[in-house]
Write a protein that holds these residues in place. Sequence first.
Motif, PDB file in Angstrom:
ATOM      1  N   ALA A   1       0.681  -1.159  -0.005  1.00  0.00           N
ATOM      2  CA  ALA A   1      -0.154   0.135  -0.112  1.00  0.00           C
ATOM      3  C   ALA A   1       0.786   1.247  -0.043  1.00  0.00           C
ATOM      4  CB  ALA A   1      -0.913  -0.148   1.030  1.00  0.00           C
ATOM      5  N   LEU A   2       1.890   1.350   0.834  1.00  0.00           N
ATOM      6  CA  LEU A   2       2.833   2.216   0.566  1.00  0.00           C
ATOM      7  C   LEU A   2       3.593   2.545  -0.640  1.00  0.00           C
ATOM      8  CD1 LEU A   2       4.285   2.067   4.289  1.00  0.00           C
ATOM      9  CD2 LEU A   2       2.727   3.815   3.596  1.00  0.00           C
ATOM     10  N   LEU A   3       3.926   1.608  -0.977  1.00  0.00           N
ATOM     11  CA  LEU A   3       4.496   1.610  -2.640  1.00  0.00           C
ATOM     12  C   LEU A   3       3.387   2.131  -3.417  1.00  0.00           C
ATOM     13  CD1 LEU A   3       6.686   0.878  -4.445  1.00  0.00           C
ATOM     14  CD2 LEU A   3       5.738  -1.494  -4.610  1.00  0.00           C
ATOM     15  N   ALA A   4       2.531   1.662  -3.487  1.00  0.00           N
ATOM     16  CA  ALA A   4       1.370   2.183  -4.342  1.00  0.00           C
ATOM     17  C   ALA A   4       1.031   3.661  -4.160  1.00  0.00           C
ATOM     18  CB  ALA A   4       0.130   1.500  -4.099  1.00  0.00           C
ATOM     19  N   GLY A   5       1.083   4.300  -2.892  1.00  0.00           N
ATOM     20  CA  GLY A   5       0.975   5.535  -2.554  1.00  0.00           C
ATOM     21  C   GLY A   5       2.325   6.472  -2.920  1.00  0.00           C
ATOM     22  N   PHE A   6       3.532   5.757  -2.973  1.00  0.00           N
ATOM     23  CA  PHE A   6       4.680   6.391  -3.111  1.00  0.00           C
ATOM     24  C   PHE A   6       4.656   6.923  -4.808  1.00  0.00           C
ATOM     25  CE2 PHE A   6       9.094   6.489  -4.902  1.00  0.00           C
ATOM     26  CZ  PHE A   6       9.448   7.401  -4.247  1.00  0.00           C
ATOM     27  N   LEU A   7       4.449   5.967  -5.502  1.00  0.00           N
ATOM     28  CA  LEU A   7       4.559   6.220  -7.120  1.00  0.00           C
ATOM     29  C   LEU A   7       3.953   7.433  -7.385  1.00  0.00           C
ATOM     30  CD1 LEU A   7       4.794   2.777  -7.973  1.00  0.00           C
ATOM     31  CD2 LEU A   7       6.682   4.159  -8.076  1.00  0.00           C
ATOM     32  N   PRO A   8       2.596   7.501  -7.166  1.00  0.00           N
ATOM     33  CA  PRO A   8       1.691   9.000  -7.557  1.00  0.00           C
ATOM     34  C   PRO A   8       2.238  10.075  -6.861  1.00  0.00           C
ATOM     35  CG  PRO A   8       0.143   7.420  -6.265  1.00  0.00           C
ATOM     36  CD  PRO A   8       1.542   6.634  -6.638  1.00  0.00           C
ATOM     37  N   SER A   9       2.617   9.953  -5.696  1.00  0.00           N
ATOM     38  CA  SER A   9       3.177  10.864  -4.926  1.00  0.00           C
ATOM     39  C   SER A   9       4.539  11.510  -5.366  1.00  0.00           C
ATOM     40  CB  SER A   9       3.337  10.767  -3.327  1.00  0.00           C
ATOM     41  OG  SER A   9       2.175  10.360  -2.830  1.00  0.00           O
ATOM     42  N   TYR A  10       5.314  10.898  -5.943  1.00  0.00           N
ATOM     43  CA  TYR A  10       6.477  11.022  -6.574  1.00  0.00           C
ATOM     44  C   TYR A  10       6.741  11.450  -7.819  1.00  0.00           C
ATOM     45  CZ  TYR A  10      11.621  11.268  -6.265  1.00  0.00           C
ATOM     46  OH  TYR A  10      12.988  11.681  -6.099  1.00  0.00           O
ATOM     47  N   TYR A  11       5.819  10.730  -8.644  1.00  0.00           N
ATOM     48  CA  TYR A  11       6.028  10.808 -10.106  1.00  0.00           C
ATOM     49  C   TYR A  11       4.835  11.110 -11.011  1.00  0.00           C
ATOM     50  CZ  TYR A  11      10.545   8.295 -10.122  1.00  0.00           C
ATOM     51  OH  TYR A  11      11.776   8.003  -9.982  1.00  0.00           O
ATOM     52  N   GLY A  12       3.650  11.428  -9.892  1.00  0.00           N
ATOM     53  CA  GLY A  12       2.635  11.563 -10.434  1.00  0.00           C
ATOM     54  C   GLY A  12       2.341  13.176 -11.126  1.00  0.00           C
ATOM     55  N   LYS A  13       3.098  14.147 -10.774  1.00  0.00           N
ATOM     56  CA  LYS A  13       3.352  15.038 -11.402  1.00  0.00           C
ATOM     57  C   LYS A  13       4.355  15.544 -12.335  1.00  0.00           C
ATOM     58  CE  LYS A  13       0.687  17.819  -7.986  1.00  0.00           C
ATOM     59  NZ  LYS A  13       0.703  19.017  -7.319  1.00  0.00           N
TER      60      LYS A  13
END
Length: 681
Positions: free
Chosen positions: A522-534
Amino acid sequence: MQQPVPTPVEGSSEPPPEPETDPAPGPTAESARTPMPETAPAPASDAPSDAQAQKPVPSRLPSRRRGPGRPKAALLRPQLLLTWLPLVVAAALWSWSLPRIDFHGMGDFGLLDRFPIAFYAALLVLTAGFLVSLRRAGTAPWWPLTYCVTLLVALKAPPALLYDSVRYAWASKHDAVIARLLAEGTVHPTVELSGGMSAYDQWPGFFSLNAALVRAFGVEGAAVYTNWAPVAFGLLTMPVLVLIYRTFSDDWRLVWTAVWIFQLANWVGQDYLSPQGFAYLLFLTVFAVVVRHFVRPGSAGRLRDRSSLDPAAASAPPPTGLRQRAIGVALLAPLLAAVNASHQLTPVMLGMTLMALCLTRRYRNLGLLVVTGVIMLVWDLTMGRVLFLDTLGTLRDTAGDLLSNSRAGFAGEPTGPGPELVGNANILMVAVLGVLAAVAVLLRRALTRSALPLLLAAAAPVPLFAVNDYGGEMLFRVYLFGLPGTAFFAAAALVPAVAGTGRARRLARGTGAVALPVALVALLAGFLPSYYGKEAMQYAPPAETALVGRAYDRAPDGALILATTGSFAGAYYRYDHYERWFFTEQEVPENLKMLRDPAGYLDAGIPDGRPAYVILTRTQERATAGEGYLPPGGFARMSAALKASPLFRVVEENEHGLVLEHIPDPTETAATTTATATADR
């Protein structure tokens, strides 16, 4: 003869074997617990004579070294195979996916829909391998270490390996500061520069270090290594985190899980080539030294009694006398000075953290707190005096305004599916970490008592919400400085204590076996958009940067450069030669007013007689939407209105951007000239 006593595996509740003594005649309890290897009895007719008995009998036990095939066979044992094989599989998947990342075609979701499936599969395989490696963390801690380093590279290295330009507009800005320092060889702390750029001359420590590195390695500029900064800072931070966590836990599983969670939760993006990233590393280093070597004598109490500690907790470090702590303060003074010379906020965070530690008898080091405060004040009242006094002047408007100080940015809500996903992921990440940490604090009270300094350090930055908003970033900075302690307690909620017996122990292990992998995924799934979503906002192709450079070179010294936001590559090119106005970096109602008549709004803000140029790029368009400065379609309408207005002339336009020159209204210019001439007569 006394035999050495095997030590128990750290993180295991198995008691150590009793020491062996010389065997007495007859069976012993030890021999009963440890049966000898069985051999088939010889037939009576084949019983050896006395002479034959004296001959050496070859051993039937297999040798541990029986040729080159033995190490290979060991690597294929199931437990070891499941430890190293995921690394190989993940590396293969990641390497295969890397050249297939189409970063040039990024849209609303940044790199999220540009990563191949193999990239996501590599991260999942890494997570599974890390979970397996935790089983051997007590005897082979290098396996979790290897997985943590691999995760860092897998998450942070793609831009460094792929991009053909500097990632992140603020990194480009810092490259411009380093270039100016190299060109002039000095700083000008009292010279006022537009856009708040004077602060970089008032806190130049980090930039001076990079200027020295550029000269030492003979490279063209800091841009050569800028994109590798997140990997470098991550590698340097990891051993410091291990030192901090090992101070409070003997369980290697808990330590490495906390390091893993810290990496996944560190999505704020302050690990780029920045004073904050450098000062944060120094902050953690000072904190590690304090918690390990500044324990006051007679303050540990029951924290050295294993019977009163959590099974995963470590005993309090040995105490240090007054003289030793005084020497420690003297040794820390250069680090404290480096923190103050590099960043404005980190010294305040460090002071708040040391003040929080003083609430415990264990770390009540008032001398260190005073020295830290004195160094900070000396710097603020000398090199940083201008900005420091300006900040004090704004406290009347911001102090106590918790709602405004704690909001992210100063614009509206992000627009578009990608930025909205990023915002939701940020909120969920904070919520998950907070809930996990709270569970550990409530359920593992013995660990909370021994690791109280980490809990206090996590809460120490929160009062700064009552001071100011730090340019709309206070929320992110409070989260960042509280993250080490939060990650530790989140890990404690997921890694069960190894002691205990019976049903409670089985229940804890069963819960952890399910909760830990679920939480890490779940934390991995949250990190990816938080870091690379923009990420579409962070990458600018070289052609766009070249367009910006040509616009600046075309403008004369002293010209006013207008842009919607400063979040684009090259925005601060030769920043000491121009004035800048980023006209949408304000409250949303004012931007809506600007959209009603963009040309008239900008014309009214340009001083008479000042040459002015407007630079609009694709990166700015994405930034104004991603940060909520303009409503959907607002950037396109504004650009079209400026192109159609007689007040602006198109100088250059291509697929990467638009450059316009301001043409003053002839009637207003004539009226101004007449009024000036009349006043002179």
